[in-house]
Scaffold this active site. Sequence first.
Site, PDB file in Angstrom:
ATOM      1  N   ARG A 278       8.731  -4.937  -8.151  1.00 37.14           N
ATOM      2  CA  ARG A 278       8.485  -3.677  -8.874  1.00 37.14           C
ATOM      3  C   ARG A 278       7.542  -3.897 -10.060  1.00 37.14           C
ATOM      4  O   ARG A 278       7.090  -2.944 -10.694  1.00 37.14           O
ATOM      5  CB  ARG A 278       9.802  -3.082  -9.382  1.00 37.14           C
ATOM      6  CG  ARG A 278      10.827  -2.757  -8.321  1.00 37.14           C
ATOM      7  CD  ARG A 278      12.093  -2.203  -8.927  1.00 37.14           C
ATOM      8  NE  ARG A 278      11.839  -0.962  -9.636  1.00 37.14           N
ATOM      9  CZ  ARG A 278      11.783   0.236  -9.032  1.00 37.14           C
ATOM     10  NH1 ARG A 278      11.965   0.317  -7.727  1.00 37.14           N
ATOM     11  NH2 ARG A 278      11.536   1.330  -9.705  1.00 37.14           N
TER      12      ARG A 278
ATOM     13  N   HIS B 109     -26.157   9.793  19.199  1.00 40.51           N
ATOM     14  CA  HIS B 109     -27.250   8.834  18.959  1.00 40.51           C
ATOM     15  C   HIS B 109     -26.880   7.446  19.441  1.00 40.51           C
ATOM     16  O   HIS B 109     -27.356   6.450  18.909  1.00 40.51           O
ATOM     17  CB  HIS B 109     -27.587   8.829  17.459  1.00 40.51           C
ATOM     18  CG  HIS B 109     -28.069  10.148  16.975  1.00 40.51           C
ATOM     19  ND1 HIS B 109     -29.330  10.635  17.275  1.00 40.51           N
ATOM     20  CD2 HIS B 109     -27.438  11.122  16.276  1.00 40.51           C
ATOM     21  CE1 HIS B 109     -29.455  11.847  16.745  1.00 40.51           C
ATOM     22  NE2 HIS B 109     -28.337  12.159  16.135  1.00 40.51           N
TER      23      HIS B 109
ATOM     24  N   TRP C 195       5.603  -3.586 -15.001  1.00 38.77           N
ATOM     25  CA  TRP C 195       4.322  -3.268 -14.371  1.00 38.77           C
ATOM     26  C   TRP C 195       3.616  -2.369 -15.365  1.00 38.77           C
ATOM     27  O   TRP C 195       3.980  -1.191 -15.514  1.00 38.77           O
ATOM     28  CB  TRP C 195       4.513  -2.566 -13.033  1.00 38.77           C
ATOM     29  CG  TRP C 195       3.216  -2.209 -12.391  1.00 38.77           C
ATOM     30  CD1 TRP C 195       2.546  -1.018 -12.481  1.00 38.77           C
ATOM     31  CD2 TRP C 195       2.388  -3.052 -11.596  1.00 38.77           C
ATOM     32  NE1 TRP C 195       1.377  -1.055 -11.779  1.00 38.77           N
ATOM     33  CE2 TRP C 195       1.244  -2.300 -11.225  1.00 38.77           C
ATOM     34  CE3 TRP C 195       2.481  -4.361 -11.159  1.00 38.77           C
ATOM     35  CZ2 TRP C 195       0.224  -2.827 -10.438  1.00 38.77           C
ATOM     36  CZ3 TRP C 195       1.465  -4.880 -10.363  1.00 38.77           C
ATOM     37  CH2 TRP C 195       0.364  -4.111 -10.015  1.00 38.77           C
TER      38      TRP C 195
ATOM     39  N   LYS D 250      -4.214  -9.750  -0.226  1.00 41.42           N
ATOM     40  CA  LYS D 250      -4.068  -8.467  -0.923  1.00 41.42           C
ATOM     41  C   LYS D 250      -5.240  -8.224  -1.867  1.00 41.42           C
ATOM     42  O   LYS D 250      -5.708  -7.130  -2.030  1.00 41.42           O
ATOM     43  CB  LYS D 250      -2.752  -8.421  -1.715  1.00 41.42           C
ATOM     44  CG  LYS D 250      -2.498  -7.099  -2.434  1.00 41.42           C
ATOM     45  CD  LYS D 250      -2.487  -5.917  -1.486  1.00 41.42           C
ATOM     46  CE  LYS D 250      -2.341  -4.594  -2.208  1.00 41.42           C
ATOM     47  NZ  LYS D 250      -2.554  -3.432  -1.308  1.00 41.42           N
TER      48      LYS D 250
ATOM     49  N   GLU E 109      -6.968  -3.338  10.460  1.00 46.36           N
ATOM     50  CA  GLU E 109      -6.508  -4.477   9.659  1.00 46.36           C
ATOM     51  C   GLU E 109      -5.061  -4.843   9.947  1.00 46.36           C
ATOM     52  O   GLU E 109      -4.667  -5.986   9.732  1.00 46.36           O
ATOM     53  CB  GLU E 109      -6.721  -4.246   8.167  1.00 46.36           C
ATOM     54  CG  GLU E 109      -5.937  -3.126   7.537  1.00 46.36           C
ATOM     55  CD  GLU E 109      -6.190  -3.054   6.020  1.00 46.36           C
ATOM     56  OE1 GLU E 109      -6.311  -4.100   5.375  1.00 46.36           O
ATOM     57  OE2 GLU E 109      -6.279  -1.944   5.496  1.00 46.36           O
TER      58      GLU E 109
ATOM     59  N   LYS F 183      -7.427   1.095   8.369  1.00 49.71           N
ATOM     60  CA  LYS F 183      -5.972   0.883   8.396  1.00 49.71           C
ATOM     61  C   LYS F 183      -5.545   0.357   9.755  1.00 49.71           C
ATOM     62  O   LYS F 183      -4.793  -0.594   9.863  1.00 49.71           O
ATOM     63  CB  LYS F 183      -5.241   2.209   8.110  1.00 49.71           C
ATOM     64  CG  LYS F 183      -5.266   2.664   6.671  1.00 49.71           C
ATOM     65  CD  LYS F 183      -4.205   2.035   5.797  1.00 49.71           C
ATOM     66  CE  LYS F 183      -4.638   0.838   5.022  1.00 49.71           C
ATOM     67  NZ  LYS F 183      -5.851   0.855   4.273  1.00 49.71           N
TER      68      LYS F 183
ATOM     69  N   GLU G 128     -11.290   5.476   6.693  1.00 50.65           N
ATOM     70  CA  GLU G 128     -10.052   4.869   6.174  1.00 50.65           C
ATOM     71  C   GLU G 128      -9.033   4.719   7.293  1.00 50.65           C
ATOM     72  O   GLU G 128      -8.373   3.693   7.431  1.00 50.65           O
ATOM     73  CB  GLU G 128      -9.489   5.695   5.021  1.00 50.65           C
ATOM     74  CG  GLU G 128      -8.166   5.208   4.471  1.00 50.65           C
ATOM     75  CD  GLU G 128      -8.185   3.756   3.977  1.00 50.65           C
ATOM     76  OE1 GLU G 128      -9.274   3.168   3.866  1.00 50.65           O
ATOM     77  OE2 GLU G 128      -7.108   3.197   3.765  1.00 50.65           O
TER      78      GLU G 128
ATOM     79  N   CYS H 283       8.603  -0.391 -12.800  1.00 52.32           N
ATOM     80  CA  CYS H 283       9.150  -1.595 -13.450  1.00 52.32           C
ATOM     81  C   CYS H 283      10.560  -1.813 -12.909  1.00 52.32           C
ATOM     82  O   CYS H 283      11.117  -0.975 -12.233  1.00 52.32           O
ATOM     83  CB  CYS H 283       9.229  -1.400 -14.959  1.00 52.32           C
ATOM     84  SG  CYS H 283       7.664  -1.051 -15.716  1.00 52.32           S
TER      85      CYS H 283
ATOM     86  N   ASN I 112      11.825   2.348 -17.147  1.00 53.86           N
ATOM     87  CA  ASN I 112      10.962   2.442 -15.977  1.00 53.86           C
ATOM     88  C   ASN I 112      10.550   3.893 -15.866  1.00 53.86           C
ATOM     89  O   ASN I 112      11.397   4.784 -15.789  1.00 53.86           O
ATOM     90  CB  ASN I 112      11.703   1.996 -14.705  1.00 53.86           C
ATOM     91  CG  ASN I 112      10.866   2.273 -13.459  1.00 53.86           C
ATOM     92  OD1 ASN I 112       9.645   2.217 -13.506  1.00 53.86           O
ATOM     93  ND2 ASN I 112      11.528   2.609 -12.369  1.00 53.86           N
ATOM     94  N   GLY I 113       9.247   4.156 -15.881  1.00 51.15           N
ATOM     95  CA  GLY I 113       8.766   5.533 -15.767  1.00 51.15           C
ATOM     96  C   GLY I 113       7.608   5.746 -16.716  1.00 51.15           C
ATOM     97  O   GLY I 113       7.011   4.803 -17.233  1.00 51.15           O
TER      98      GLY I 113
HETATM   99  C1  AGP Z   1      -7.333  -1.996   2.307  1.00 47.02           C
HETATM  100  O1  AGP Z   1      -6.187  -1.699   3.075  1.00 47.02           O
HETATM  101  C2  AGP Z   1      -7.646  -3.473   2.304  1.00 47.02           C
HETATM  102  N1  AGP Z   1      -6.521  -4.215   1.883  1.00 47.02           N
HETATM  103  C3  AGP Z   1      -8.931  -3.815   1.561  1.00 47.02           C
HETATM  104  O2  AGP Z   1      -9.976  -3.153   2.220  1.00 47.02           O
HETATM  105  C4  AGP Z   1      -8.996  -3.404   0.069  1.00 47.02           C
HETATM  106  O3  AGP Z   1      -9.076  -2.011  -0.047  1.00 47.02           O
HETATM  107  C5  AGP Z   1     -10.270  -4.031  -0.539  1.00 47.02           C
HETATM  108  O4  AGP Z   1     -10.165  -5.426  -0.456  1.00 47.02           O
HETATM  109  C6  AGP Z   1     -10.495  -3.628  -2.004  1.00 47.02           C
HETATM  110  O5  AGP Z   1      -9.442  -4.119  -2.791  1.00 47.02           O
HETATM  111  P1  AGP Z   1      -9.318  -3.587  -4.310  1.00 47.02           P
HETATM  112  O6  AGP Z   1      -9.060  -2.118  -4.225  1.00 47.02           O
HETATM  113  O7  AGP Z   1      -8.172  -4.342  -4.892  1.00 47.02           O
HETATM  114  O8  AGP Z   1     -10.624  -3.884  -5.006  1.00 47.02           O
END
Ligand code: AGP
Length: 648
Positions: free
Chosen positions: A27, A544, A115, A643, A528, A525, A521, A2, A141-142
């Site tokens: 925050r 394969h 938050w 996001k 994207e 990363k 993962e 927060c 905050n915490g």
């Molecule tokens: C991850 O870096 C991406 N931004 C994306 O794959 C994300 O994980 C996915 O859209 C799921 O989002 P969520 O965790 O908010 O459901």
Amino acid sequence: MCGIVGFTGRHQAAPILLDGLEKLEYRGYDSAGIAVAQGGAAASGAEGAGAASVRGAQSVSRQTVGAGQPKGVSEGGTEPSIEIVKAKGRLKVLREMTDDGRSVPGTCGIGHTRWATHGEPSVVNSHPHYAKNKRVAVVHNGIIENYQEIRDRLTKEGFSFISATDTETVAHLLDKYYAGNPIEAISRVMFRVRGSYALGILFADRPGEIYAVRKDSPLIVGRSDQGNFIASDVPAILRYTRDVCFIPNLEIVKLTDREIHFYNVDQEEVEETFSQVNWDTEAAEKGGFAHFMLKEIYEQPKAVRDTVSPRISEGHVNLEELGMSQEDLAKVSRIQMVACGSAYHVCMTAKYMVEQTARVPVDVDLASEFRYRNPVMEKDTLVVVVSQSGETADSLAALREAKKLGYRVLGIVNVVGSSIAREADSVFYTWAGPEISVATTKAYSTQLAAVYLLAIGLGRAKGMIDGAAEEEMTAELLRLPEKIERILEEKERIQWFANKFSHSKDIFFIGRGLDYASSLEGSLKLKEISYIHSEAYAAGELKHGTISLIEDGILVVGVATQKSLFEKLISNMVEVKSRGAYVLGVTSYGNYSMEDVANYTIYVPKTMECFAASLTVVPLQLLAYYVALGKGLDVDKPRNLAKSVTVE
Ligand code: AGP
């Protein structure tokens, strides 16, 4: 996480508080509030009347103290009180409610942008919190880890609570301990509470004075010739002053408009030094980091600690918040995990980890597939939906599909009060704080931690692990933050390596077991944020077909932490290297034979194999970050992405 801000000086406080909160919305932004001292010197604002232009800033709007005084408070030395205004939603709602602060006169106040962690976003749960008759107002905050025990005790003593927050317990404790000496009252609270906190406090009978204290959560003091400030972070006050002191842990601060005093927990006054901050405002919002992604990578130790430690006491995992008894947990015959993107990779990791720990079969589905495949599931299946935002359309639809079929749904979510959190039968919040960068990092790490806790709790309920094993696992979980910190200390090595491959066209990741999930993962990363084509493969799959893609100089990243699979992964790395690949190995310290085959090796601290994903993901995040940086791309806002994907 927060945001806190406070000002006491010779200008109207509310506009300054709102400006500061605006700079702290990164925050947290689900609700906000301010508290301004009324009566006594604080309200007269002797030098605050009329226009005010705080040094180095646009002028704070003109206002005449007196006109529009809140009901019951007239100018000058009347009975001092605290005026509190709070609003759900973004800060602009509070701005509108207070006419940009003009309707809340007074020259001493504190503010908060929230938050949510304990208690959904709402007016009653927003800060400042106060004790009865507003003798004390506090912003926090915490996380107060023992808030429930304190709340129960205070309730028995006749205190009445109106919110669902942990912070309100602090307000009542301050009220209970305050007998005219604020430093003493605060010190007693410090001995009583457990957890992390940065507190801004007003005592109604001490208008003009702000008190602050911190333990583990950030808080700074700023001073200027116009007045003095507290803030969670530099951006909140940078337009007013660059003369700041980062309050040392466990210290109490008293601010008046002209003086600042520091005290230790034993109430002894101590001297502290101030320094000049030379950040620009934009850099300051990122805490001095170049991007939110890097800042959030570095916040992972704290995020994991905040998520794990409140759920572990004396070596045992406490899953009471799920609302599932030990019998309910023991009855779970199967787990169906559902998510998208990185959250799906958490589910992939969970499959290996939960099956090894609790011996419960785990199925994993992409939410976009699960929602349409008319799934067939056993009666006592627990459906687990993992989502940082709690608003991902496919994941929310999958949750609704599972509930329609009559299954219990657990949500592992970072945003309190989000749709998935509200609609799940049980919710396990990750406490990563707001994650701004599109590429998830700290939320991912806290989701892994949540899965570990679930696995241990399930394993215990089903008698698959005994108390000794639980204590060993929980002790190691509590050590993960410091191990992540050790990896972060190596970032230069990773940055050097990444720069060699910023112009690659294809990069492959391979792994076996839960290292395969980490490879997925790492590959996502990279893709994207660097726009480099990348794929992750279960290493046993190379022969394969995929291995035909290997050409001279192609980077292949091999992740190997699982002892029983290590030699097999090494042979897969030999296979690709013999066909021209350049091989990066990611493994635990001690596996030095990796250097016999890898061109370059990144080591992570040893940990229990089932937790290894929490460590190997960190170099993979940094690799992606520095490759994208090397390409000069907008790391925080990669093209075509959002996001939270709230549409199909
Ligand atoms: C991850 O870096 C991406 N931004 C994306 O794959 C994300 O994980 C996915 O859209 C799921 O989002 P969520 O965790 O908010 O459901």
